[in-house]
Design an enzyme around this catalytic site. Structure first.
Site, mmCIF file in Angstrom:
data_model
loop_
_atom_site.group_PDB
_atom_site.id
_atom_site.type_symbol
_atom_site.label_atom_id
_atom_site.label_comp_id
_atom_site.label_asym_id
_atom_site.label_seq_id
_atom_site.Cartn_x
_atom_site.Cartn_y
_atom_site.Cartn_z
ATOM 1 N N HIS A 175 -7.833 -6.021 7.429
ATOM 2 C CA HIS A 175 -7.619 -5.009 8.466
ATOM 3 C C HIS A 175 -7.862 -5.599 9.852
ATOM 4 C CE1 HIS A 175 -6.628 -0.716 8.955
ATOM 5 N NE2 HIS A 175 -7.110 -0.920 10.164
ATOM 6 N N ASP A 176 -6.776 -5.748 10.585
ATOM 7 C CA ASP A 176 -6.780 -6.255 11.959
ATOM 8 C C ASP A 176 -7.181 -7.720 12.070
ATOM 9 O OD1 ASP A 176 -5.850 -3.863 12.842
ATOM 10 O OD2 ASP A 176 -7.744 -3.155 13.670
ATOM 11 N N GLU A 217 -2.622 -1.679 -3.144
ATOM 12 C CA GLU A 217 -3.707 -0.907 -2.550
ATOM 13 C C GLU A 217 -3.380 0.577 -2.587
ATOM 14 O OE1 GLU A 217 -5.024 -4.088 0.955
ATOM 15 O OE2 GLU A 217 -3.923 -2.264 1.470
ATOM 16 N N HIS A 276 0.856 -1.187 0.000
ATOM 17 C CA HIS A 276 0.000 0.000 0.000
ATOM 18 C C HIS A 276 0.893 1.238 0.000
ATOM 19 C CE1 HIS A 276 -3.930 1.977 1.610
ATOM 20 N NE2 HIS A 276 -3.177 2.865 1.001
#
Length: 237
Positions: free
Chosen positions: A190-191, A70, A43
């Site tokens: 994400h997480d 990303e 990213h």
């Protein structure tokens, strides 16, 4: 089977903190794939505080699995992706100064903009994914943009799961079912971590890919990179 794409931003952060080329980003990308990782995610941000634009070019010759880039589709990012032609581009609406991605697209409000960007990537045979919150309206909007996939933003799930709230997965299940009905692929990220990935995967129908970076790299400090990659693969199977 759900594929594991390893986000190597944190490796670049560590490298940049001392200058030089240690740890070697390209070697880590190669090793992750040799250990069984099924994709590499990066990213790059405009300030290049971790992944540099040159890294994105250099990785093209190293990534032999799936290459996922990303980012927020500003002109510089679009040009980068079109030059590299990765397997997949994931569009994320993060602000320039964001520490990390913190929201999904409003696919209704940004429909025309996303349609324009996605059509350009489609013309260049690059698979497109849109980062979205677990809201059915946003999934329907994503379909209208012409995207190939969505990436479910999983921070809310991870936060609630850590508190013991298993019901937090339900909006994600509904959105995945809707995406399946609309014939749009489902990614997530994400997480996600070793603690929650198995439960999440079991409750998301048709989950094609997860992108995991911060947790995986953090866990690898304790457990070793090869072990952690294979632990994720085991849980996803």
């Amino acid at each position: 089977m759900t594929k594991l794409s390893v986000n190597i931003n944190k490796i670049a952060t560590l490298r940049n903190s001392r200058g030089g080329n240690t740890p070697n980003l390209l070697k880590v990308a190669k090793d992750v794939q040799d250990f069984g990782g099924e994709g590499i995610t990066i990213h790059p941000r405009p300030d290049e505080r971790h992944i540099r634009y040159q890294d994105a070019h250099d990785l093209k010759s190293v990534v032999h699995t799936e290459y996922n880039i990303e980012g927020n589709p500003i002109p510089e990012f679009i040009e980068l992706v079109l030059n590299i032609k990765p397997t997949q581009v994931t569009l994320v609406p993060d602000a320039v100064d964001a520490i990390t991605s913190n929201s999904g697209w409003d696919t209704v409000k940004n429909k025309e903009f996303l349609q324009e960007v996605i059509s350009e990537f489609n013309r260049n045979d690059i698979r497109t994914s849109i980062f979205v919150d677990p809201l059915e309206k946003m999934i329907e909007g994503a379909k209208e943009t012409g995207a190939d996939r969505i990436e479910l933003y999983t921070e809310a799930f991870a936060s609630e799961y850590a508190k013991g709230n298993l019901e937090a997965v339900k909006p994600y299940t509904k959105c995945a079912q809707l995406a399946n009905d609309l014939n749009i692929g489902v990614n997530a990220g994400h997480d996600l971590s070793l603690d929650n990935i198995k439960f999440f995967k079991e409750n998301i129908p048709g989950l094609l890919e997860v992108s995991i970076g911060h947790a995986l790299i953090s866990e690898s400090i304790y457990l070793g990179l090869e072990n952690v990659v294979n632990m994720y693969l085991h849980k996803l199977k």
